[in-house]
Each structure stands twice: as structure tokens, then as C-alpha cells.
Write an enzyme that holds these catalytic residues in place. Sequence first.
Site, PDB file in Angstrom:
ATOM      1  CB  VAL A   1      -7.969  -2.966  -7.128  1.00  0.00           C
ATOM      2  CG1 VAL A   1      -9.054  -2.044  -7.511  1.00  0.00           C
ATOM      3  CG2 VAL A   1      -7.706  -3.460  -5.629  1.00  0.00           C
TER       4      VAL A   1
ATOM      5  N   GLY B   1       0.628  -1.242   0.195  1.00  0.00           N
ATOM      6  CA  GLY B   1      -0.144  -0.037  -0.041  1.00  0.00           C
ATOM      7  C   GLY B   1       0.747   1.299   0.040  1.00  0.00           C
ATOM      8  N   GLY B   2       1.959   1.158  -0.595  1.00  0.00           N
ATOM      9  CA  GLY B   2       2.713   2.375  -0.613  1.00  0.00           C
ATOM     10  C   GLY B   2       3.625   2.884   0.543  1.00  0.00           C
TER      11      GLY B   2
ATOM     12  NE  ARG C   1      -3.824  -7.588  -4.236  1.00  0.00           N
ATOM     13  CZ  ARG C   1      -2.510  -7.080  -3.889  1.00  0.00           C
ATOM     14  NH1 ARG C   1      -1.766  -7.413  -2.891  1.00  0.00           N
ATOM     15  NH2 ARG C   1      -2.324  -5.959  -4.353  1.00  0.00           N
TER      16      ARG C   1
ATOM     17  CB  ILE D   1      13.676   3.674 -11.092  1.00  0.00           C
ATOM     18  CG1 ILE D   1      14.154   2.592 -10.731  1.00  0.00           C
ATOM     19  CG2 ILE D   1      13.628   3.963 -12.730  1.00  0.00           C
ATOM     20  CD1 ILE D   1      15.707   2.183 -11.091  1.00  0.00           C
TER      21      ILE D   1
HETATM   22  P1  ADP Z   1       3.839  -1.614  -2.335  1.00  0.00           P
HETATM   23  O1  ADP Z   1       3.882  -2.870  -2.060  1.00  0.00           O
HETATM   24  O2  ADP Z   1       3.630  -0.776  -0.913  1.00  0.00           O
HETATM   25  O3  ADP Z   1       2.682  -1.039  -3.183  1.00  0.00           O
HETATM   26  P2  ADP Z   1       5.713  -1.174  -4.399  1.00  0.00           P
HETATM   27  O4  ADP Z   1       7.080  -1.904  -4.120  1.00  0.00           O
HETATM   28  O5  ADP Z   1       4.907  -2.335  -5.139  1.00  0.00           O
HETATM   29  O6  ADP Z   1       5.266  -1.130  -2.963  1.00  0.00           O
HETATM   30  O7  ADP Z   1       5.888   0.189  -4.889  1.00  0.00           O
HETATM   31  C1  ADP Z   1       4.829   0.971  -4.883  1.00  0.00           C
HETATM   32  C2  ADP Z   1       5.340   2.358  -5.840  1.00  0.00           C
HETATM   33  O8  ADP Z   1       6.356   2.886  -5.198  1.00  0.00           O
HETATM   34  C3  ADP Z   1       5.850   1.790  -7.359  1.00  0.00           C
HETATM   35  O9  ADP Z   1       4.740   1.809  -7.929  1.00  0.00           O
HETATM   36  C4  ADP Z   1       6.498   3.444  -7.584  1.00  0.00           C
HETATM   37  O10 ADP Z   1       5.576   4.188  -7.747  1.00  0.00           O
HETATM   38  C5  ADP Z   1       7.131   3.297  -6.262  1.00  0.00           C
HETATM   39  N1  ADP Z   1       8.561   2.843  -6.194  1.00  0.00           N
HETATM   40  C6  ADP Z   1       8.876   1.797  -5.625  1.00  0.00           C
HETATM   41  N2  ADP Z   1      10.248   1.313  -5.791  1.00  0.00           N
HETATM   42  C7  ADP Z   1      10.676   2.258  -6.489  1.00  0.00           C
HETATM   43  C8  ADP Z   1      11.996   2.595  -7.040  1.00  0.00           C
HETATM   44  N3  ADP Z   1      13.044   1.616  -6.671  1.00  0.00           N
HETATM   45  N4  ADP Z   1      12.178   3.793  -7.726  1.00  0.00           N
HETATM   46  C9  ADP Z   1      11.001   4.476  -7.898  1.00  0.00           C
HETATM   47  N5  ADP Z   1       9.940   4.312  -7.608  1.00  0.00           N
HETATM   48  C10 ADP Z   1       9.721   3.227  -6.890  1.00  0.00           C
END
Ligand code: ADP
Length: 451
Positions: free
Chosen positions: A296, A165-166, A293, A204
Amino acid sequence: MFKKILIANRGEIACRIIRACKEMGIKTVAVHSDVDRDCLHVKFADEAICIGPAPATESYLNIPSIMAAAEISGADAIHPGYGFLAENTYFAEVCHACGLHFIGPSKESIEQMGDKIAAISLMKKAGVPVVPGSDGAIDAQDPKIASLAKKIGYPVIIKATAGGGGKGMRIVHVEDELKDAIMLAQSEAKANFSNDEVYMEKYIEEPRHIEFQILGDKFGNVAYLPERDCSIQRRHQKLLEESPSPFINPKLRKTMGRAARKAAKAVNYVTVGTVEFLVDKKGNFYFMEMNTRIQVEHPVTEVITGLDLVKEQIKLASGYKLSVHSDRIKILGHAIECRINAEDPDANFIPSPGLLGTTYFPGGPGVRVDTHVFSGYTIPPYYDSLIAKIIVLSPDRDDAISRMSRALKEVETQNIKTTAPLHIKIMENEEFKSGVVTTDFLQKYIYKTQE
Ligand code: ADP
């Protein structure tokens, strides 16, 4: 095939699963908290059982109550939906121990992908590209931490190994901010996931979030479907998804799809799942995580492929052989999904629960709405704020944007603030229209801040 499925969830996804079951001739059991008694999933299911009071910890996360409901109703399988217990290995294990089928991958696959550090190292071994990073957990007090960050190269991002969830993420631009950022990420991770382990990777810049839906059977076959672009986010949480991505060409689609398949095979993945990648400006892609899973945003893929992913998921969980072949999938057009959350986008997205007055959602050609709310429904403050998903399918992206804009303007949710007006702004934004969307789109072009 299963005879009776208990749906351990609520809201639009519970309704979505019940619909698939009905079309497959499978009986359904809804479970609900006491405030959800009048919910649509309760009305739609063949049977309904109250599993506890409103707080999710006492109802939708209450494993003994859910297992008792399964036992009483004679269900032979449990569908966890998304959120709640969907990626809980203990729950998958309990289902198994009680002789019930868990509609999802094996406990081992959930475990392997649930710990992000372990997943990244597994992917590296499997030959799937990953973001350069710390190769394991980090600590603010480690004397070598600054040199590691320097080696990876600023900006770096600190992420929670149990993240979701960010939450639990911190971007660091300079060495001075490094230690504090690690400690803040650790305390946020501890508060949200009861696990303060964090790791570091290269941030990134201006990336796209591109993900691949995969399907796997018990015989080791894995198919991937065309990508979803989920770059439009707020605080790392998705707001809008589209497919295909305006950035991905057929060659890159194939390369990334094959990498997603490799990732799924590395954990012997069965049923449906999603492999998420970050893609940089040059088209380099990096594995980020796998969600074990149904997601959404699955309808976006459903409308452009014509597949019913929930039915496929149920068939695969019950032991059917995979009938989908990646090379035979035709992309039927362009799809966009907007998440309609009961939140006020003009007041820092504060939740807007309460009694819905006159409520209606759009229709017409190429429009699908997945929702559980209606006029007179009370949105409880206890659960997530998603109240509807509007999905459009059009022959091309321009048409999909006009269609979505038209559909959003038909939404009426009297008394309740939603994210629909924000989505209209996105549809009317020139950068969005031109397809230049990255994860910082909202700050850059809608809010024009450096959030
Ligand atoms: P969560 O499991 O909390 O959703 P994620 O690892 O899927 O976390 O990352 C969610 C969002 O965070 C990504 O879609 C992107 O926007 C940002 N993000 C995560 N890692 C990176 C990275 N190494 N560089 C840039 N953005 C990142």
C-alpha cells in the site's frame, strides 16, 4: 515485455497498475465483481470482465473465474496487486501451470516468507538479526512454556505463524496471563487464517516499524531503497508512513538495507518486496517479516526516489535486468502518506460505507492522491475501507507535515466518515512533529488510553 496484463484486484491499486501499464504500452484487462461494475479500474482498462458476485470469495478470490477471464482475454500475465491473491502460492502455481506470468516472486519465495516461523529460522541461518523467541510453534499445554517465556523475558508477544493485518497477536506481561493469551491467539489465528499455529517472541517496547523496499532480478541482483517508517499504527495496522525515517541515520540505513538485501537473496527474490524490521530505542534492529508483493505504502518510496515501482516490478517479472543501484539512489526530500479509510475514528473505527456526496481530494505542489472514488460513487461494504492515499513530498519533514496538514483540510467526502480528521490531529501533535514516533503513538498521544 508482456503485451496484455490482467489485474486481479480492485480499488486504488488496480487503477495504479493500469496507469503504469498504459504508460508502458501494455494492454490491460480489469476484472470486477457485479457491484464493482462502475468502478474506475473498469473504466480505465482496455477490457473488463465480471468474475462473480460481491463477496470476495466468489469474485476477487475466485481462482477459476480469474483464470477463465485471463484465457478469454488472451492476457499473458496477471498482476495480483496487494491483498486478495497477492501472496497465495496456489494462485501463483496455477498461473504458471496455465502458461501465464505471475507478476510477483516465485511460488517458493512466497512460501518461504509466508510461514513466519520458517521465515525467521531461514533469516537466522542467513545471518539476519531476528527477535529472540520460541524457535518454532508453541502450545499452551506445554509444561515448559512458562519457563520459555521467562527465559525470553516479559513482556512477550504471541503471534500467528500465518498472521497478517495485525491479527492473531497477544502481548503478555505476566506468567498468569500466558496460557489464556496463547489459547486466545490460537483461536483468533484459526478464525482468520484457518491455521492455529502460534509462536512467541520478545515484545520490543516502544519500537519503530522500519521497512525496506527491495527489488530483485532473475540474475540474482538485489537493490534496496531508503527506508519507510510505518510506526504510526492502530492495532498493529499501518495508518501513516513516511520516508526517510526521522530516527535512521545514513550508517544505520546502510546496515539495515544490507540486511534486507541479505534476506531477499536468501529466498532468491525476484520483483519487488518489502523486508520489515522492528527497531528498539537503542537502534538494534530485528527482522519481523517479508511481504512478497507491492505494498500500500509504495508511493512514499516512489516520490522520494523518483522511481516508478510498479513499472520496475513489471519489468523485473518479465525478465529484465535490475537497473536500480542502491548506492546511486538520491533521497529527493521527505515524503508522508496518510491512508484515508472510510471509517469513523470517533466511533471505534466502524466502517462507513455508502453513497459519497460531493467528493474532492487535495492538489497543489508536492501532493499526489491515489484513489478510485469520486462524487456519486457508492463504497461497497464488502471490501477493505481504504478509499484514498494522500502522499506529499517536501524538501524537509517540517514542510512535509505542514503540506500534509493543508492537504488533509482540503478533503471533502460528503456523507462518509473518514480517517482524515485523525490524520490532521497527528500532523498537529507536538510529539509527532518532533519525530518521536513509536508503534504505541496513537494510544499514548492521541487517544491517551492503554488499548
Ligand atoms: P502482520 O503480518 O499481522 O502485519 P507483523 O509481524 O508485520 O504482523 O507485525 C505487525 C505489527 O505488530 C508491527 O509493526 C508491530 O507494531 C507489532 N509487533 C509485531 N511483533 C512485535 C514484537 N516482537 N515486539 C513489538 N511489537 C511487535
